[in-house]
Design an enzyme around this catalytic site. Sequence first.
Site, PDB file in Angstrom:
ATOM      1  N   HIS A 100      34.966  56.882  62.608  1.00 21.01           N
ATOM      2  CA  HIS A 100      35.487  56.959  63.924  1.00 21.01           C
ATOM      3  C   HIS A 100      34.957  57.964  64.520  1.00 21.01           C
ATOM      4  O   HIS A 100      34.339  58.910  64.302  1.00 21.01           O
ATOM      5  CB  HIS A 100      36.939  57.333  63.672  1.00 21.01           C
ATOM      6  CG  HIS A 100      37.832  57.126  64.844  1.00 21.01           C
ATOM      7  ND1 HIS A 100      38.269  56.054  65.684  1.00 21.01           N
ATOM      8  CD2 HIS A 100      38.875  58.174  65.414  1.00 21.01           C
ATOM      9  CE1 HIS A 100      38.611  56.208  66.748  1.00 21.01           C
ATOM     10  NE2 HIS A 100      39.437  57.387  66.580  1.00 21.01           N
ATOM     11  N   CYS A 141      36.026  53.050  69.409  1.00 22.70           N
ATOM     12  CA  CYS A 141      35.870  54.234  69.604  1.00 22.70           C
ATOM     13  C   CYS A 141      34.491  54.919  69.865  1.00 22.70           C
ATOM     14  O   CYS A 141      34.565  55.760  71.091  1.00 22.70           O
ATOM     15  CB  CYS A 141      36.099  54.949  68.253  1.00 22.70           C
ATOM     16  SG  CYS A 141      34.730  54.429  66.709  1.00 22.70           S
ATOM     17  N   HIS A 161      40.560  59.894  71.929  1.00 18.90           N
ATOM     18  CA  HIS A 161      39.933  58.844  71.381  1.00 18.90           C
ATOM     19  C   HIS A 161      40.576  57.347  71.693  1.00 18.90           C
ATOM     20  O   HIS A 161      41.688  57.527  72.273  1.00 18.90           O
ATOM     21  CB  HIS A 161      39.603  59.189  69.915  1.00 18.90           C
ATOM     22  CG  HIS A 161      41.019  59.347  69.256  1.00 18.90           C
ATOM     23  ND1 HIS A 161      41.250  58.426  68.002  1.00 18.90           N
ATOM     24  CD2 HIS A 161      42.179  59.952  69.553  1.00 18.90           C
ATOM     25  CE1 HIS A 161      42.461  59.050  67.659  1.00 18.90           C
ATOM     26  NE2 HIS A 161      43.066  59.872  68.427  1.00 18.90           N
TER      27      HIS A 161
END
Length: 370
Positions: free
Chosen positions: A328, A272, A340
């Site tokens: 994240h 991420c 993402h």
Amino acid sequence: MRAITKHIALALAAAVFLTLTAAAAELGTGVVAADSLRMRSEPSTDAATVTYLLQDTQVSVIERLDDWYQVVYGGYTGYVAAEFLSFTPAETPAVSTASVVTQSPASEPSPLAVITGSGVNFRPTASIEEEPLAILDRGAIVIPMTPGEEWCEVEYAGQVGYVNADYINLNGLTSETGRITGDCVNVRDVPSTDGGIVTKVYAGSSVDLLSRMEGWYEVSCGGVVGYICDEYLREVVPGEPSAIGYDIVAKAKEYLGTRYSYGGSSPSGFDCSGFTMYIFSQFGYSLPHSATSQWNNSGEYVDRSDLQAGDLVLFCDPSRSAGKACSHVGIYISDGNFIHSSSSSSGGVIISSLDSGYYNTYYKGAKRVA
């Protein structure tokens, strides 16, 4: 005009006191003895990651600080853990007593001015009767020579001429605010890489702009006045949507479907924070490779109601964060959606909704970097 002229005069006067300082003595060289070694902004494992050094990379060692070395690699300066660097001391050069060489003062970078009007005539003399040498667009950068109430003598493209004083900003700025593009950027006491470091600023943070000169901005941040290399700063207008944000989103969408790879930060596979780090790097921004570091050290906090394209959106799932601030990160698109690098099982780089159950529940906040 008088206040601006005074400011330039003071900046030019500072050149009298600016002398060339010797570069920091190199203690020796080091070779990375780990698969991937973090270079950090400070000698601490809690400090932001400046960049990663691969095994067998050679660096210049400037200083030893307990369990850390301060090193230089490429355009980066930072700290690495001493246990992962194979150090070789520099040979001590012989000292000559035959003569003493005095260094000449370094030249002060020339102040810059900016054209504020559209289609401004650049004339050979201070008269509207003369045919212009060139027509200057809004934002054109010139070197001020002799400011005046009606005309300013300037240098442009190697020629000296005059422009109407109503259409030039002598501090060289189109905005009073700048945004940092580097991960960890030094603010120096003089406009030179030999200058002392008075503080550091991080990617996406804003500074007040005071003036511009060749290669440097004079800035004020946190009560400190100093200089930042113009490679690591861009001028912005606070409150206005960033046009670059849409470009960031467009670039991110080019990698839809790219596989998830833990620790990955290239088109062959992203995790991420590696995805956001890579995308922003395409626009000159240097982000750390960590969701928590991007939350702590990059950009400025943004309310969810004020999200714009290109903002970082961050999440914290306690079951996955290992006690850190975030687990994240992604890039906001618009209409409540973000892009993402999710996971291997979810298809790598995908678009999701902030309002979905999981992401709505663990939403941490947003940072504006660009």
